[in-house]
Motif scaffolding. Structure first.
Motif, PDB file in Angstrom:
ATOM      1  N   LEU A   5       0.827  -1.276   0.043  1.00 59.05           N
ATOM      2  CA  LEU A   5       0.153   0.181   0.044  1.00 59.05           C
ATOM      3  C   LEU A   5       0.889   1.395   0.035  1.00 59.05           C
ATOM      4  O   LEU A   5       2.026   1.357   0.482  1.00 59.05           O
ATOM      5  N   ASN A   6       0.260   2.304  -0.492  1.00 62.04           N
ATOM      6  CA  ASN A   6       0.979   3.559  -0.792  1.00 62.04           C
ATOM      7  C   ASN A   6       0.534   4.303   0.515  1.00 62.04           C
ATOM      8  O   ASN A   6      -1.008   4.431   0.344  1.00 62.04           O
ATOM      9  N   VAL A   7       1.018   4.509   1.655  1.00 60.48           N
ATOM     10  CA  VAL A   7       0.426   5.248   2.590  1.00 60.48           C
ATOM     11  C   VAL A   7       0.795   6.644   2.988  1.00 60.48           C
ATOM     12  O   VAL A   7       2.081   6.821   2.835  1.00 60.48           O
ATOM     13  N   GLN A   8      -0.154   7.741   3.195  1.00 63.62           N
ATOM     14  CA  GLN A   8       0.184   8.979   3.521  1.00 63.62           C
ATOM     15  C   GLN A   8      -0.405   9.213   4.983  1.00 63.62           C
ATOM     16  O   GLN A   8      -1.600   9.066   4.982  1.00 63.62           O
ATOM     17  N   LEU A   9       0.328   9.654   6.273  1.00 67.69           N
ATOM     18  CA  LEU A   9      -0.011   9.994   7.239  1.00 67.69           C
ATOM     19  C   LEU A   9       0.207  11.444   7.430  1.00 67.69           C
ATOM     20  O   LEU A   9       0.964  11.895   7.339  1.00 67.69           O
ATOM     21  N   ALA A  21       3.640   0.140   2.771  1.00 66.86           N
ATOM     22  CA  ALA A  21       3.565  -0.836   3.647  1.00 66.86           C
ATOM     23  C   ALA A  21       2.735  -1.774   3.361  1.00 66.86           C
ATOM     24  O   ALA A  21       1.988  -1.857   2.422  1.00 66.86           O
ATOM     25  N   GLU A  22       2.537  -3.013   4.181  1.00 71.78           N
ATOM     26  CA  GLU A  22       1.909  -4.086   3.998  1.00 71.78           C
ATOM     27  C   GLU A  22       0.161  -4.104   4.487  1.00 71.78           C
ATOM     28  O   GLU A  22      -0.504  -4.594   4.056  1.00 71.78           O
ATOM     29  N   MET A  23       0.171  -3.207   5.504  1.00 70.63           N
ATOM     30  CA  MET A  23      -0.983  -3.181   6.271  1.00 70.63           C
ATOM     31  C   MET A  23      -1.218  -1.909   6.974  1.00 70.63           C
ATOM     32  O   MET A  23      -0.211  -1.513   7.607  1.00 70.63           O
ATOM     33  N   VAL A  24      -2.366  -1.261   6.907  1.00 71.42           N
ATOM     34  CA  VAL A  24      -2.715  -0.342   7.907  1.00 71.42           C
ATOM     35  C   VAL A  24      -3.556  -0.774   8.923  1.00 71.42           C
ATOM     36  O   VAL A  24      -4.950  -1.186   8.522  1.00 71.42           O
ATOM     37  N   MET A  25      -3.655  -0.430  10.278  1.00 70.47           N
ATOM     38  CA  MET A  25      -4.509  -0.758  11.179  1.00 70.47           C
ATOM     39  C   MET A  25      -5.044   0.729  12.057  1.00 70.47           C
ATOM     40  O   MET A  25      -4.210   1.417  12.274  1.00 70.47           O
ATOM     41  N   ALA A  47     -11.615   7.141  15.440  1.00 70.21           N
ATOM     42  CA  ALA A  47     -12.083   7.431  16.874  1.00 70.21           C
ATOM     43  C   ALA A  47     -11.127   8.323  17.454  1.00 70.21           C
ATOM     44  O   ALA A  47      -9.867   8.342  17.410  1.00 70.21           O
ATOM     45  N   GLU A  48     -11.561   8.892  18.670  1.00 72.86           N
ATOM     46  CA  GLU A  48     -10.737   9.579  19.629  1.00 72.86           C
ATOM     47  C   GLU A  48     -10.936   8.927  20.956  1.00 72.86           C
ATOM     48  O   GLU A  48     -11.929   8.749  21.607  1.00 72.86           O
ATOM     49  N   PRO A  49      -9.644   8.675  21.675  1.00 73.36           N
ATOM     50  CA  PRO A  49      -8.564   8.933  21.152  1.00 73.36           C
ATOM     51  C   PRO A  49      -8.128   7.609  20.292  1.00 73.36           C
ATOM     52  O   PRO A  49      -8.943   6.574  20.406  1.00 73.36           O
ATOM     53  N   GLY A  50      -7.181   7.742  19.485  1.00 75.42           N
ATOM     54  CA  GLY A  50      -6.966   6.643  18.565  1.00 75.42           C
ATOM     55  C   GLY A  50      -5.561   6.450  18.118  1.00 75.42           C
ATOM     56  O   GLY A  50      -4.719   7.245  18.763  1.00 75.42           O
ATOM     57  N   GLN A  51      -5.279   5.233  17.432  1.00 73.69           N
ATOM     58  CA  GLN A  51      -3.814   5.073  17.195  1.00 73.69           C
ATOM     59  C   GLN A  51      -3.983   4.399  15.682  1.00 73.69           C
ATOM     60  O   GLN A  51      -4.899   3.827  15.444  1.00 73.69           O
ATOM     61  N   VAL A  52      -3.122   4.842  14.775  1.00 70.39           N
ATOM     62  CA  VAL A  52      -2.889   4.345  13.490  1.00 70.39           C
ATOM     63  C   VAL A  52      -1.305   3.414  13.685  1.00 70.39           C
ATOM     64  O   VAL A  52      -0.427   3.939  14.050  1.00 70.39           O
ATOM     65  N   ARG A  53      -1.725   2.169  13.143  1.00 71.55           N
ATOM     66  CA  ARG A  53      -0.271   1.313  13.097  1.00 71.55           C
ATOM     67  C   ARG A  53      -0.292   0.986  11.682  1.00 71.55           C
ATOM     68  O   ARG A  53      -1.179   0.696  10.906  1.00 71.55           O
ATOM     69  N   ILE A  54       1.112   1.001  11.252  1.00 69.64           N
ATOM     70  CA  ILE A  54       1.429   0.912   9.864  1.00 69.64           C
ATOM     71  C   ILE A  54       2.715  -0.346  10.002  1.00 69.64           C
ATOM     72  O   ILE A  54       3.487  -0.156  10.514  1.00 69.64           O
ATOM     73  N   GLN A  61       6.858  -2.408  12.762  1.00 70.81           N
ATOM     74  CA  GLN A  61       5.518  -1.655  12.775  1.00 70.81           C
ATOM     75  C   GLN A  61       5.730  -0.310  13.530  1.00 70.81           C
ATOM     76  O   GLN A  61       6.426   0.043  14.572  1.00 70.81           O
ATOM     77  N   LEU A  62       5.028   0.676  12.777  1.00 67.33           N
ATOM     78  CA  LEU A  62       5.010   2.067  13.338  1.00 67.33           C
ATOM     79  C   LEU A  62       3.688   2.462  13.984  1.00 67.33           C
ATOM     80  O   LEU A  62       2.663   1.973  13.453  1.00 67.33           O
ATOM     81  N   SER A  63       3.741   2.930  14.973  1.00 66.19           N
ATOM     82  CA  SER A  63       2.476   3.410  15.872  1.00 66.19           C
ATOM     83  C   SER A  63       2.525   4.835  15.851  1.00 66.19           C
ATOM     84  O   SER A  63       3.451   5.180  16.615  1.00 66.19           O
ATOM     85  N   TYR A  64       1.284   5.615  15.623  1.00 65.15           N
ATOM     86  CA  TYR A  64       0.960   6.838  15.898  1.00 65.15           C
ATOM     87  C   TYR A  64      -0.249   7.141  16.716  1.00 65.15           C
ATOM     88  O   TYR A  64      -1.220   6.359  16.589  1.00 65.15           O
ATOM     89  N   ASP A  65      -0.046   8.045  17.953  1.00 69.23           N
ATOM     90  CA  ASP A  65      -1.432   8.403  18.573  1.00 69.23           C
ATOM     91  C   ASP A  65      -2.060   9.572  17.704  1.00 69.23           C
ATOM     92  O   ASP A  65      -1.227  10.528  17.248  1.00 69.23           O
ATOM     93  N   VAL A  66      -3.240   9.395  17.402  1.00 71.89           N
ATOM     94  CA  VAL A  66      -3.952  10.342  16.538  1.00 71.89           C
ATOM     95  C   VAL A  66      -4.975  11.054  17.177  1.00 71.89           C
ATOM     96  O   VAL A  66      -5.728  10.259  18.043  1.00 71.89           O
TER      97      VAL A  66
END
Length: 94
Positions: A5-9, A21-25, A47-54, A61-66
């Motif tokens: 996947l081509n991913v933009q955050l 990336a192989e997957m986005v959660m 959803a808030e609060p949320g997390q995006v995992r790439i 795996q990269l994790s971001y709190d969003v």
């Protein structure tokens, strides 16, 4: 080579991360969502609060709190538009 996947955050003030990336959660208001290559197009509210995992090729795996925003899946890839996105602490990823 497996499909990717081509991913933009993107946060309001900056592009936080982009790449392949192989997957986005992510957790949306409708529930937890996993996106793999070939996923049907969709638009979801984060959803808030949320997390995006790439999940990167090779298993890292990269994790971001969003906070706030949307996740968009199209033929071009996955775009996460968040009000804020910060790297998650190592403790929250375990």
């Amino acid at each position: 080579m497996a499909e990717q996947l081509n991913v933009q955050l993107v946060a309001v003030e900056e592009k936080v991360w982009s790449g392949m990336a192989e997957m986005v959660m992510a957790r949306t208001t409708e529930g937890e969502l996993g996106v793999l290559p070939g996923h049907a197009p969709l638009l979801g509210q984060l959803a808030e609060p949320g997390q995006v995992r790439i999940k990167l090729p090779g298993g890292e795996q990269l994790s971001y709190d969003v906070a706030g925003g949307f996740l968009s899946v199209s033929e071009q890839g996955v775009t996460v538009l968040a009000e804020t996105a910060t790297p998650a602490s190592a403790a929250s990823g375990n």
